[in-house]
Design a protein around this motif. Structure first.
Motif, PDB file in Angstrom:
ATOM      1  N   GLU A 191      -6.673 115.208  -7.840  1.00 10.31           N
ATOM      2  CA  GLU A 191      -6.253 114.130  -7.125  1.00 10.31           C
ATOM      3  C   GLU A 191      -7.482 113.363  -6.098  1.00 10.31           C
ATOM      4  N   GLN A 192      -8.659 114.061  -6.612  1.00  3.49           N
ATOM      5  CA  GLN A 192     -10.091 113.558  -5.718  1.00  3.49           C
ATOM      6  C   GLN A 192     -10.422 112.444  -6.804  1.00  3.49           C
ATOM      7  N   LYS A 193     -10.970 111.327  -6.028  1.00  2.45           N
ATOM      8  CA  LYS A 193     -11.343 110.138  -6.784  1.00  2.45           C
ATOM      9  C   LYS A 193     -12.572 110.303  -7.547  1.00  2.45           C
ATOM     10  N   GLY A 194     -13.301 111.003  -7.029  1.00  2.00           N
ATOM     11  CA  GLY A 194     -14.678 111.246  -7.697  1.00  2.00           C
ATOM     12  C   GLY A 194     -14.666 112.627  -8.765  1.00  2.00           C
ATOM     13  N   ALA A 195     -13.792 113.042  -9.100  1.00  2.00           N
ATOM     14  CA  ALA A 195     -13.576 114.342  -9.672  1.00  2.00           C
ATOM     15  C   ALA A 195     -13.430 113.969 -11.162  1.00  2.00           C
ATOM     16  N   TYR A 196     -14.274 113.280 -11.671  1.00  2.00           N
ATOM     17  CA  TYR A 196     -14.253 112.826 -13.033  1.00  2.00           C
ATOM     18  C   TYR A 196     -15.552 112.665 -13.677  1.00  2.00           C
ATOM     19  N   CYS A 197     -15.691 112.590 -14.938  1.00  2.00           N
ATOM     20  CA  CYS A 197     -16.917 112.236 -15.541  1.00  2.00           C
ATOM     21  C   CYS A 197     -16.870 111.142 -16.559  1.00  2.00           C
ATOM     22  N   VAL A 198     -17.836 110.275 -16.661  1.00  2.00           N
ATOM     23  CA  VAL A 198     -17.372 108.977 -17.700  1.00  2.00           C
ATOM     24  C   VAL A 198     -18.648 109.121 -18.645  1.00  2.00           C
ATOM     25  N   SER A 199     -18.465 108.877 -19.835  1.00  2.00           N
ATOM     26  CA  SER A 199     -19.344 109.228 -21.017  1.00  2.00           C
ATOM     27  C   SER A 199     -18.865 108.055 -21.859  1.00  2.00           C
ATOM     28  N   LYS A 200     -19.997 107.660 -22.763  1.00  2.00           N
ATOM     29  CA  LYS A 200     -19.601 106.396 -23.641  1.00  2.00           C
ATOM     30  C   LYS A 200     -20.370 106.680 -25.123  1.00  2.00           C
ATOM     31  N   LEU A 201     -19.731 106.151 -25.948  1.00  2.00           N
ATOM     32  CA  LEU A 201     -20.417 106.149 -27.524  1.00  2.00           C
ATOM     33  C   LEU A 201     -20.398 104.697 -27.938  1.00  2.00           C
ATOM     34  N   CYS A 202     -21.650 104.159 -28.002  1.00  3.28           N
ATOM     35  CA  CYS A 202     -21.669 102.707 -28.618  1.00  3.28           C
ATOM     36  C   CYS A 202     -21.848 102.648 -30.109  1.00  3.28           C
ATOM     37  N   LEU A 203     -21.170 102.106 -31.186  1.00  2.50           N
ATOM     38  CA  LEU A 203     -21.305 101.976 -32.370  1.00  2.50           C
ATOM     39  C   LEU A 203     -21.479 100.526 -32.653  1.00  2.50           C
ATOM     40  N   VAL A 204     -22.724 100.138 -33.123  1.00  8.12           N
ATOM     41  CA  VAL A 204     -23.242  98.969 -33.331  1.00  8.12           C
ATOM     42  C   VAL A 204     -23.481  98.531 -34.799  1.00  8.12           C
ATOM     43  N   ASP A 205     -23.016  97.356 -35.168  1.00  2.00           N
ATOM     44  CA  ASP A 205     -23.217  96.952 -36.473  1.00  2.00           C
ATOM     45  C   ASP A 205     -24.150  95.539 -36.202  1.00  2.00           C
ATOM     46  N   THR A 221     -17.159 100.089 -28.430  1.00  5.48           N
ATOM     47  CA  THR A 221     -17.671 100.962 -27.365  1.00  5.48           C
ATOM     48  C   THR A 221     -16.388 102.017 -27.081  1.00  5.48           C
ATOM     49  N   ILE A 222     -16.664 103.215 -27.154  1.00  3.79           N
ATOM     50  CA  ILE A 222     -15.589 104.046 -26.869  1.00  3.79           C
ATOM     51  C   ILE A 222     -16.357 104.996 -25.538  1.00  3.79           C
ATOM     52  N   ARG A 223     -15.262 104.698 -24.406  1.00  2.00           N
ATOM     53  CA  ARG A 223     -15.724 105.437 -23.071  1.00  2.00           C
ATOM     54  C   ARG A 223     -14.599 106.308 -23.079  1.00  2.00           C
ATOM     55  N   ILE A 224     -15.097 107.812 -22.482  1.00  4.63           N
ATOM     56  CA  ILE A 224     -14.081 108.844 -22.416  1.00  4.63           C
ATOM     57  C   ILE A 224     -14.232 109.383 -21.008  1.00  4.63           C
ATOM     58  N   VAL A 225     -13.172 109.434 -20.277  1.00  8.39           N
ATOM     59  CA  VAL A 225     -12.916 109.898 -19.030  1.00  8.39           C
ATOM     60  C   VAL A 225     -12.698 111.266 -18.904  1.00  8.39           C
ATOM     61  N   GLN A 226     -13.040 112.151 -18.321  1.00 10.25           N
ATOM     62  CA  GLN A 226     -12.623 113.431 -18.473  1.00 10.25           C
ATOM     63  C   GLN A 226     -12.762 114.186 -17.242  1.00 10.25           C
ATOM     64  N   ALA A 227     -11.730 114.747 -16.508  1.00 11.26           N
ATOM     65  CA  ALA A 227     -11.533 115.423 -15.249  1.00 11.26           C
ATOM     66  C   ALA A 227     -11.157 116.724 -15.222  1.00 11.26           C
ATOM     67  N   VAL A 228     -11.712 117.509 -14.452  1.00  8.90           N
ATOM     68  CA  VAL A 228     -11.466 119.022 -14.435  1.00  8.90           C
ATOM     69  C   VAL A 228     -10.052 119.580 -13.786  1.00  8.90           C
ATOM     70  N   LEU A 229      -9.088 119.986 -14.335  1.00  7.64           N
ATOM     71  CA  LEU A 229      -8.042 120.234 -13.835  1.00  7.64           C
ATOM     72  C   LEU A 229      -8.259 121.104 -12.379  1.00  7.64           C
ATOM     73  N   ASP A 230      -7.244 121.187 -11.440  1.00  5.72           N
ATOM     74  CA  ASP A 230      -7.222 122.065 -10.289  1.00  5.72           C
ATOM     75  C   ASP A 230      -7.187 123.352 -10.583  1.00  5.72           C
ATOM     76  N   GLN A 231      -7.271 124.209  -9.617  1.00  6.48           N
ATOM     77  CA  GLN A 231      -7.390 125.709  -9.717  1.00  6.48           C
ATOM     78  C   GLN A 231      -5.865 126.237 -10.162  1.00  6.48           C
ATOM     79  N   PHE A 232      -4.794 125.408 -10.071  1.00  6.06           N
ATOM     80  CA  PHE A 232      -3.369 125.747 -10.430  1.00  6.06           C
ATOM     81  C   PHE A 232      -3.081 124.848 -11.754  1.00  6.06           C
ATOM     82  N   GLY A 233      -3.869 124.379 -12.458  1.00  8.91           N
ATOM     83  CA  GLY A 233      -3.786 123.789 -13.546  1.00  8.91           C
ATOM     84  C   GLY A 233      -3.046 122.350 -13.615  1.00  8.91           C
ATOM     85  N   GLY A 234      -3.069 121.701 -12.455  1.00  6.90           N
ATOM     86  CA  GLY A 234      -2.616 120.339 -12.351  1.00  6.90           C
ATOM     87  C   GLY A 234      -3.821 119.332 -12.374  1.00  6.90           C
ATOM     88  N   ALA A 235      -3.292 118.072 -12.297  1.00  2.00           N
ATOM     89  CA  ALA A 235      -4.045 116.797 -12.689  1.00  2.00           C
ATOM     90  C   ALA A 235      -5.009 116.703 -11.124  1.00  2.00           C
TER      91      ALA A 235
END
Length: 635
Positions: free
Chosen positions: A316-330, A300-314
């Motif tokens: 700081e809000q706890k819910g300001a991110y999105c989680v998606s995953k890719l499951c590769l199964v054999d 499983t590959i989980r990708i967490v991505q968050a949008v930078l603020d208006q000044f290009g910084g990281a």
């Protein structure tokens, strides 16, 4: 009441139709393994890039029961024996990786008999990497410069993440660095230089986002889930791992509880973690024979991505991110007993595999029946840990690709036929296609680049000694004087501090006045720019009006020109018709003139000779040739 019921029914029908439009089929592909021996007979023939046919050999059950017909199977794509690993990866996995970066959850599983090439397709070889290695290469090659600092996102052990402060993340990075220095390198370290890099440009990468990659590797063995990345050095070298529980989070997403998720920052590090899990699998679960596995592997590959603020910084809000995953199964093959010793342990492994695959088939059949007939039968996901782990993929919003790996040997026809029937069931099942969960904030595009340009300009100013540091830009004086009181009779300390504070206050007032003056100048300049902008907009509007007027005028002239051309064409046609009439009149005049000349000739008196000749011709209409000659001589 009837009208309300009809209205409600129509709304339900519209909602159901909309949901069915949003649903789509599971995309399934077929890969045919090359023949091991030249003397083997193939029972599979590729008719096109989407259709294969199965011909029953004489040793098959269907042939012996009198069923000789050829069976055709339809796929979204068929990969022949000479298809490369790269081709299979581009068709089956690249669309899923693009969807994962758009915030969707995706599943890719390889299904087929033992010896069909599933493990080779998923894991590959050092010189021919498989789908997992290529997926890691593509992901890191696209987000190499957009990654967040390590430990900024931390798993909360409940299938979610939390955003840590920069100080806490820095402490964890220091602890990891010390721990890495203490640990010795293992002999199982992978040689990543042998992996062929894969460079493919993805579509869903946003330069104004920051990304973090987490990977986990579990094994479903004898209907139990084991974590292959769990550290077992404290428990012994060959001690088996402890089984993990499969749970459901608050968003109805299934996950393995207390699984080890490792944050990786490069493709090399990810390959080392993958190789570590493969070594744990070989040591603890063993290998029946070379190339065959009796357990289901889930990477499983989980990708967490968050949008930078208006000044290009990281963010700081706890819910300001999105989680998606890719499951590769054999998935393990269903024909393990033909390739292993018939011991009780091996037969138990084979039975558990067949039961899990049969449960998967049963769940898909009931799911298709519920979708087709509108029924609400209970789907037995809990009968197997494999189906329970992937419940949200089949019932939730996701994109699913299935890769059917087959061995074309005629001896495997009956088992291959069952695999094709499973693919036919997959073709009928529909899943709800997930929309993008990455939300737009409305911030300007290019914030990261603007922030980098600002930092580079600031460093250049520091190198030119125009400013001492970035902290001194807003400083109003030098550092505070020494405040240590060494002598109780020392009155200069307080006096010096008062003078320093008064000087600091004066500097503050001067900088405040300077700031107010600059703000005034800035607003005056902004006012002038806005006025120029207003005048330019007014002029632009006037020019647009003039342009519209000229355009209308041009259109009117073109219409008039077309009208005049049509009139000229009519006049030319009329002139042509009159010319033809004049020609006909002239011809008639010539004919009349010639007729008049003939009448005048008839009215003139004829000579005597001609009169006598005419008389003879009247009296004797038949004259011999001798008479004609004598008459002509006389004349």
């Amino acid at each position: 009441m009837l009208a309300m019921y009809c209205k409600k029914s129509s709304k339900n029908v519209q909602a159901k139709c909309q949901q069915m439009r949003e649903r789509g089929q599971i995309k399934f592909f077929c890969r045919i393994r090359s023949m091991e021996n030249d003397s083997d007979i193939s029972c599979i023939k590729v008719l096109s890039d989407k259709i294969v046919s199965l011909t029953p050999p004489s040793t098959s059950v269907g042939f012996q029961t009198g069923n000789y017909r050829e069976i055709h199977c339809l796929f979204h794509r068929v990969f022949e024996e000479d298809a490369s690993q790269e081709t299979v990866f581009e068709w089956t996995t690249i669309p899923l990786i693009n969807d994962v970066f758009r915030g969707k959850s995706c599943l890719l599983f390889a299904y087929g008999l033992s010896g069909g090439g599933k493990t080779y397709t998923m894991n590959g070889e050092p010189r021919k990497p498989g789908i997992i290695s290529r997926a890691l290469d593509v992901i890191f090659n696209n987000i190499m410069h957009f990654q967040a600092e390590k430990f900024v996102f931390k798993p909360d052990k409940m299938n979610g993440f939390e955003v840590q402060a920069e100080e806490d993340a820095w402490k964890e990075r220091q602890c990891e660095a010390h721990r890495t220095q203490r640990l010795m390198k293992t002999d199982d370290a992978i040689e990543c230089d042998q992996q062929a890099p894969c460079y493919i440009q993805l579509e869903g990468i946003d330069e104004d986002n920051i990304y973090a990659i987490f990977i986990s590797y579990v094994e479903v063995y004898k209907n139990a889930v084991y974590d292959l990345l769990e550290d077992t050095r404290d428990y012994g070298k060959h001690k088996r791992l402890q089984g993990k529980l499969v749970r459901e989070d608050r968003t109805h997403d299934m996950y393995v509880h207390d699984v080890v998720e490792v944050e990786v920052k490069s493709s090399k590090e990810a390959h080392e973690i993958l190789y570590k899990g493969m070594c744990t699998k070989r040591k603890i679960f063993g290998s029946v024979t070379s190339g065959f596995s009796c357990s289901h592997s889930v990477f499983t590959i989980r990708i967490v991505q968050a949008v930078l603020d208006q000044f290009g910084g990281a963010p700081e809000q706890k819910g300001a991110y999105c989680v998606s995953k890719l499951c590769l199964v054999d998935l393990a093959g269903s024909k393990c007993t033909n390739y292993m010793k018939n011991t009780s342990q091996r037969l138990g492994e084979s039975g558990n595999i067949n039961n899990s695959l049969m449960t998967l088939k049963t769940c898909l059949e009931i799911l298709h029946e519920n979708q087709k007939l509108g029924m609400k039968k209970l789907i037995p996901y809990r009968d197997s840990k494999l189906t329970y782990l992937f419940k949200n993929f089949f019932e939730g919003e996701s994109n699913i690709h299935a890769l059917i790996c087959v061995n074309p040997r005629a001896a495997n026809f009956d088992e291959t036929l069952h695999v094709m029937k499973f693919a036919n069931i997959l073709k009928e099942v529909q899943v709800l296609h997930q929309s993008s969960t990455v939300k737009s904030t409305g911030f300007p595009v290019g914030r990261r680049r603007a922030n980098q340009m600002f930092q580079e300009a600031l460093q250049k100013l520091e190198q030119d000694e125009r400013v001492q540091s970035s902290d001194d830009i807003c400083s109003i004086s030098t550092a505070f004087p020494c405040l240590e009181l060494k002598d109780p009779m020392d009155d200069k300390l307080i006096h010096n501090l008062i003078q320093f504070l008064e000087f600091r206050h004066e500097q503050y007032n001067l900088q405040r006045q300077n700031l107010v003056h600059k703000e005034k100048e800035f607003f005056e300049h902004l006012k002038a720019v806005m006025q120029k902008n207003f005048l330019a907009q007014h002029e632009n509007t006037s020019l647009h009006d003039i342009l519209d007027f000229e355009t209308n005028k041009r259109i009117a002239l073109e219409a008039k020109e077309n009208e005049m051309e049509s009139c000229a064409e009519q006049l030319r046609q009329e002139l042509y018709n009159r010319s033809e009439a004049i020609k006909m009149v002239k011809q008639e005049a010539v004919v009349v003139h010639e007729a008049q000349n003939g009448v005048e000739m008839l009215k003139k008196p004829l000579p005597l000779a001609s009169f006598s000749r005419r008389k003879r011709s009247v009296t004797s209409p038949i004259i011999s040739s001798e008479d004609e000659n004598s008459t002509s001589a006389m004349a």
